[in-house]
Design a protein around this motif. Structure first.
Motif, PDB file in Angstrom:
ATOM      1  N   GLY A 129     -16.292  -3.694   0.367  1.00 30.43           N
ATOM      2  CA  GLY A 129     -15.550  -4.260   1.493  1.00 30.43           C
ATOM      3  C   GLY A 129     -14.551  -5.326   1.096  1.00 30.43           C
ATOM      4  N   PHE A 166       0.514  -2.325   4.929  1.00 31.58           N
ATOM      5  CA  PHE A 166       0.051  -2.299   3.532  1.00 31.58           C
ATOM      6  C   PHE A 166      -1.143  -1.353   3.449  1.00 31.58           C
ATOM      7  CE2 PHE A 166       2.289  -6.390   3.124  1.00 31.58           C
ATOM      8  CZ  PHE A 166       2.850  -6.245   1.858  1.00 31.58           C
ATOM      9  N   ASP A 224       7.250  -4.205  -2.523  1.00 28.74           N
ATOM     10  CA  ASP A 224       5.857  -4.576  -2.830  1.00 28.74           C
ATOM     11  C   ASP A 224       5.347  -5.703  -1.952  1.00 28.74           C
ATOM     12  OD1 ASP A 224       5.753  -2.810  -4.951  1.00 28.74           O
ATOM     13  OD2 ASP A 224       6.404  -4.305  -6.422  1.00 28.74           O
ATOM     14  N   TYR A 225       6.250  -6.493  -1.435  1.00 29.18           N
ATOM     15  CA  TYR A 225       5.852  -7.710  -0.719  1.00 29.18           C
ATOM     16  C   TYR A 225       6.664  -7.881   0.552  1.00 29.18           C
ATOM     17  CZ  TYR A 225      10.042  -9.323  -3.152  1.00 29.18           C
ATOM     18  OH  TYR A 225      11.316  -9.427  -3.617  1.00 29.18           O
ATOM     19  N   ARG A 242     -10.647  -1.578   7.550  1.00 31.42           N
ATOM     20  CA  ARG A 242     -11.669  -2.625   7.469  1.00 31.42           C
ATOM     21  C   ARG A 242     -11.158  -3.870   8.189  1.00 31.42           C
ATOM     22  NH1 ARG A 242     -16.042  -1.995   4.018  1.00 31.42           N
ATOM     23  NH2 ARG A 242     -15.909  -0.235   2.567  1.00 31.42           N
ATOM     24  N   GLY A 254     -14.123  -7.491   6.187  1.00 36.73           N
ATOM     25  CA  GLY A 254     -14.403  -6.365   5.308  1.00 36.73           C
ATOM     26  C   GLY A 254     -15.302  -5.300   5.915  1.00 36.73           C
ATOM     27  N   TYR A 287      -3.503  -2.420 -15.047  1.00 37.32           N
ATOM     28  CA  TYR A 287      -4.607  -1.467 -14.936  1.00 37.32           C
ATOM     29  C   TYR A 287      -5.233  -1.106 -16.289  1.00 37.32           C
ATOM     30  CZ  TYR A 287      -3.417  -1.024 -10.038  1.00 37.32           C
ATOM     31  OH  TYR A 287      -3.192  -1.290  -8.703  1.00 37.32           O
ATOM     32  N   HIS A 297      -2.805  -6.620  -6.757  1.00 39.19           N
ATOM     33  CA  HIS A 297      -2.092  -6.067  -5.604  1.00 39.19           C
ATOM     34  C   HIS A 297      -1.574  -4.681  -6.004  1.00 39.19           C
ATOM     35  CE1 HIS A 297       0.392  -6.001  -1.996  1.00 39.19           C
ATOM     36  NE2 HIS A 297       1.464  -5.801  -2.734  1.00 39.19           N
ATOM     37  N   GLY A 332     -10.030   6.764 -10.035  1.00 43.86           N
ATOM     38  CA  GLY A 332      -9.399   6.554 -11.338  1.00 43.86           C
ATOM     39  C   GLY A 332      -9.053   5.096 -11.537  1.00 43.86           C
ATOM     40  N   PRO A 333      -8.478   4.783 -12.700  1.00 42.22           N
ATOM     41  CA  PRO A 333      -8.246   3.366 -13.029  1.00 42.22           C
ATOM     42  C   PRO A 333      -7.236   2.671 -12.128  1.00 42.22           C
ATOM     43  CG  PRO A 333      -7.280   4.805 -14.695  1.00 42.22           C
ATOM     44  CD  PRO A 333      -8.101   5.677 -13.804  1.00 42.22           C
ATOM     45  N   ARG A 334      -6.446   3.428 -11.337  1.00 50.44           N
ATOM     46  CA  ARG A 334      -5.467   2.786 -10.446  1.00 50.44           C
ATOM     47  C   ARG A 334      -5.925   2.785  -8.985  1.00 50.44           C
ATOM     48  NH1 ARG A 334      -0.677   1.752 -13.064  1.00 50.44           N
ATOM     49  NH2 ARG A 334      -0.855   2.388 -15.228  1.00 50.44           N
ATOM     50  N   LYS A 335      -7.182   3.079  -8.762  1.00 57.35           N
ATOM     51  CA  LYS A 335      -7.695   3.051  -7.388  1.00 57.35           C
ATOM     52  C   LYS A 335      -7.487   1.660  -6.780  1.00 57.35           C
ATOM     53  CE  LYS A 335     -11.828   4.072  -4.652  1.00 57.35           C
ATOM     54  NZ  LYS A 335     -13.278   4.316  -4.682  1.00 57.35           N
ATOM     55  N   TYR A 336      -7.169   1.634  -5.507  1.00 60.20           N
ATOM     56  CA  TYR A 336      -6.897   0.419  -4.716  1.00 60.20           C
ATOM     57  C   TYR A 336      -5.484  -0.142  -4.945  1.00 60.20           C
ATOM     58  CZ  TYR A 336     -11.968   0.517  -4.117  1.00 60.20           C
ATOM     59  OH  TYR A 336     -13.255   0.904  -3.861  1.00 60.20           O
ATOM     60  N   ASP A 337      -4.644   0.595  -5.682  1.00 58.31           N
ATOM     61  CA  ASP A 337      -3.250   0.162  -5.836  1.00 58.31           C
ATOM     62  C   ASP A 337      -2.642   0.040  -4.434  1.00 58.31           C
ATOM     63  OD1 ASP A 337      -1.091  -0.188  -7.970  1.00 58.31           O
ATOM     64  OD2 ASP A 337      -0.110   1.149  -6.543  1.00 58.31           O
ATOM     65  N   THR A 338      -1.922  -1.045  -4.213  1.00 59.38           N
ATOM     66  CA  THR A 338      -1.441  -1.351  -2.864  1.00 59.38           C
ATOM     67  C   THR A 338       0.059  -1.121  -2.754  1.00 59.38           C
ATOM     68  OG1 THR A 338      -3.127  -3.057  -2.762  1.00 59.38           O
ATOM     69  CG2 THR A 338      -1.422  -3.136  -1.078  1.00 59.38           C
ATOM     70  N   ILE A 356       5.400 -12.884  -0.032  1.00 60.87           N
ATOM     71  CA  ILE A 356       3.972 -13.011   0.257  1.00 60.87           C
ATOM     72  C   ILE A 356       3.336 -11.613   0.275  1.00 60.87           C
ATOM     73  CG2 ILE A 356       3.876 -15.215   1.452  1.00 60.87           C
ATOM     74  CD1 ILE A 356       4.322 -13.781   4.085  1.00 60.87           C
ATOM     75  N   LYS A 384      -3.939   0.787   0.681  1.00 57.27           N
ATOM     76  CA  LYS A 384      -4.497   0.896  -0.666  1.00 57.27           C
ATOM     77  C   LYS A 384      -4.835   2.355  -0.934  1.00 57.27           C
ATOM     78  CE  LYS A 384      -6.331  -3.740  -0.440  1.00 57.27           C
ATOM     79  NZ  LYS A 384      -5.491  -4.342  -1.490  1.00 57.27           N
ATOM     80  N   TYR A 417      -6.394  -3.173   5.959  1.00 53.02           N
ATOM     81  CA  TYR A 417      -7.184  -4.268   6.535  1.00 53.02           C
ATOM     82  C   TYR A 417      -6.460  -4.836   7.740  1.00 53.02           C
ATOM     83  CZ  TYR A 417     -10.280  -4.289   2.509  1.00 53.02           C
ATOM     84  OH  TYR A 417     -11.205  -3.926   1.570  1.00 53.02           O
TER      85      TYR A 417
END
Lengths: 96, 475
Positions: B132, A23, A80-81, A59, A63, B122, B164, A30-36, B261, A25, A8
């Protein structure tokens, strides 16, 4: 098969070619889709300019999907951050 | 009514719930179905089979999406008139009922306990609600609990949180929220992480309380008890001393670090648009997950009204505003927040009108954070719950040249207000307009235009005469 990722940006114009921290995604079904995860990566406007690259969809802040994906090659995974005080802008901190 | 499961039974008895047994994809499909059903004023939906997840891991959407369901949650008849729901709520939130502290063995939310690396976010079927959106929002119809380390005051708030990754949620309680104030004033200066618990699938009135604008120091568990009519059972978290509703379906425990953050959003939010800031999220480090057997994930596919958020805020915000205005000495008859106005528009009825009273009403609304952007002040003879009446008053009694008061400010506006541009949202710049739809006090009584309704423009004698012959006219 190249993997697919999503990122994004505030505006499409904020994304530039070359090496950067970003960052992304993971769009693997699967169940972990969009894991960042935060990665250091090389990105290019077109897959033709980055051989062996994965696909990076983009995006906007609202969005809205850019219909033409970018290409991405992950160099290494980062924490992670981003270091920063809560409520500060993640993008600004990454660009420091 | 002890919990969400009892409430589901009540919804079924009142034909307010639909079970969806066909497998549904958590990735967009579930959200799309939910949104369409809101658009059609349909029932609460219980999705019983979610793709990628075992049988028994279910999702419920829209549990308080209509006034009928709110009435049922309050133990009232489903057809209770809106004004009576408001009056009953106002009466109950003034009360306090001490919660019961229960042992963890007696707490259904501890039937499954996962701590540290075992806490896999998960395992829960968090949906990607709108196409989106920036992530899978596991916290939408939730209660986020934090505790003041100095006073032990516990705050319940409803804030969005998305997954996240395995280790973190990302959220964005607005910078003017009690969550943000507690974090910034009590934890950041000491560089101590703020413990937090995200409660999902609690008694519906617990979530309503989380949306209510309570003053700091008010024990919201006691208010929830008063609203329910019985004490709330609370149990201590596994990793902090925060107390959470023992009968809730899912508890996610964690902490907010003061030096981390993560990006949050964008998200289709309660004003009905995907507006607001992005990438200024707080990081919620997951430390434990506890849940009931066969957990039910409560959610709301937020968007254009009417949905759970606009209904809940219509009630809880309006009554909070009414009490606040009265504390300021304004002679308020009623306050109504029409769900269609998504808490951006408020109707205030006053016993004595005039532009000065309207200015006082404006001062109240802009005193601290300004989540509302427009208020219409009407005379006491206007029923604020009747949209026909207040639209008529606004259209005809509000002088476009001298009855509109506007104030501008920076640092306290609602960043989700869609008409603000990106820069305004980032610096919380906004404006507030008060529309005086009352008759000027200085007008002589005999010069005030009478409203041309049967009951108001005709004498009692004429009314009686007409009514006596009503059937003779052929009606």
């Amino acid at each position: 098969m190249p993997k697919e990722y999503l990122t994004y940006v505030r505006k499409y114009a904020d994304l530039y070619e070359g090496e950067r921290d970003i960052f992304i995604k993971d769009l693997t079904p699967g169940p972990r889709k969009y894991d960042t995860k935060q990665v250091r990566a090389v990105i290019a406007r077109s897959a033709k300019d980055l051989s062996g690259a994965d696909t990076l969809w983009v995006r906007s802040e609202m969005g809205v999907l850019d219909p033409q994906p970018w290409a991405i090659k992950i160099l290494k995974e980062l924490p992670d951050y981003v270091k920063g005080r809560p409520y500060t802008d993640v993008f600004s901190c990454m660009n420091r | 009514m002890k919990d969400l499961r009892h409430f589901i039974g009540q919804l079924e008895q009142n034909e307010e719930l639909m079970r969806i047994k066909k497998e549904v994809d958590w990735d967009i499909e579930l959200g799309a179905i939910s949104r369409r059903v809101y658009d059609q004023y349909g029932p609460c939906l219980w999705f019983e089979k979610i793709k990628d997840y075992p049988q028994g891991y279910t999702v419920i959407n829209g549990e308080c999406g209509t006034w009928r369901r709110v009435a049922i949650a309050m133990g009232l008849d489903a057809n209770t008139p809106l004004r009576e729901i408001y009056e009953e709520y106002e009466k109950r939130i003034e009360g306090r009922l001490q919660p019961n502290i229960v042992d963890r063995k007696a707490a259904p939310c501890k039937e499954n306990v996962f701590i540290g690396e075992q806490a896999d976010i998960y395992r829960l079927p968090a949906p990607l609600i709108h196409e989106g959106d920036g992530g899978r929002y596991i916290g939408t119809w939730d209660a986020v609990i934090t505790k003041d380390p100095e006073t032990n005051w516990t705050n319940w708030g409803m804030y969005r949180f998305m997954i996240h990754n395995q280790n973190f949620l990302a959220g964005w309680p607005q910078t003017t929220s009690q969550f943000a104030m507690m974090l910034n004033e009590k934890y950041v200066p000491k560089n101590q992480p703020m413990p937090v618990a995200l409660v999902i699938g609690s008694h519906p009135l617990d979530h309503m309380v989380a949306t209510a604008p309570m003053r700091p120091g008010v024990n919201e568990a006691e208010v929830a008890g008063s609203l329910r009519g019985e004490p709330v059972d609370l149990v201590k978290c596994e990793t902090s001393d925060i107390m959470v509703p023992a009968n809730a379906e899912i508890i996610i425990e964690g902490e907010i670090p003061t030096d981390a953050i993560v990006p949050d959003g964008p998200f289709g939010e309660y004003p009905g648009f995907r507006s607001g800031t992005m990438a200024e999220g707080v990081a919620f480090r997951i430390k434990a997950i506890t849940h009931r057997n066969n957990p039910i994930l409560s959610m709301t596919a937020l968007g254009a009204p009417v949905d759970d958020s606009s209904i809940a805020a219509s009630l809880t915000a309006a009554v909070g505003m009414k009490l606040g205005l009265q504390r300021r000495g304004i002679d308020v008859t009623d306050v109504y927040v029409p769900p269609e106005g998504v808490t951006h528009l408020v109707i205030v009825g006053v016993k004595t009108g005039g532009i000065e009273v309207t200015k006082k009403v404006l001062d109240f609304f802009i005193a601290r954070r300004v989540m509302v952007s427009k208020v219409i002040v009407v005379d006491k003879d206007v029923d604020v719950f009747d949209m026909k009446q207040w639209i008529h008053a606004f259209a005809t009694k509000c002088h476009p040249g001298r009855s509109i008061v506007v104030e501008h400010f920076v640092g306290k506006s609602n960043a989700l207000t869609p008409c603000y541009d990106a820069e305004e949202r980032r610096i919380l710049k906004g404006a507030f307009a008060a529309f005086d739809a009352t008759w000027p006090l200085e007008w002589p009584k005999e010069n005030i235009p009478p409203r041309a309704t049967f009951k108001e423009i005709y004498s009692q004698e004429t009314q009686d005469k007409v009514l006596a012959k009503w059937h003779e006219y052929g009606f």
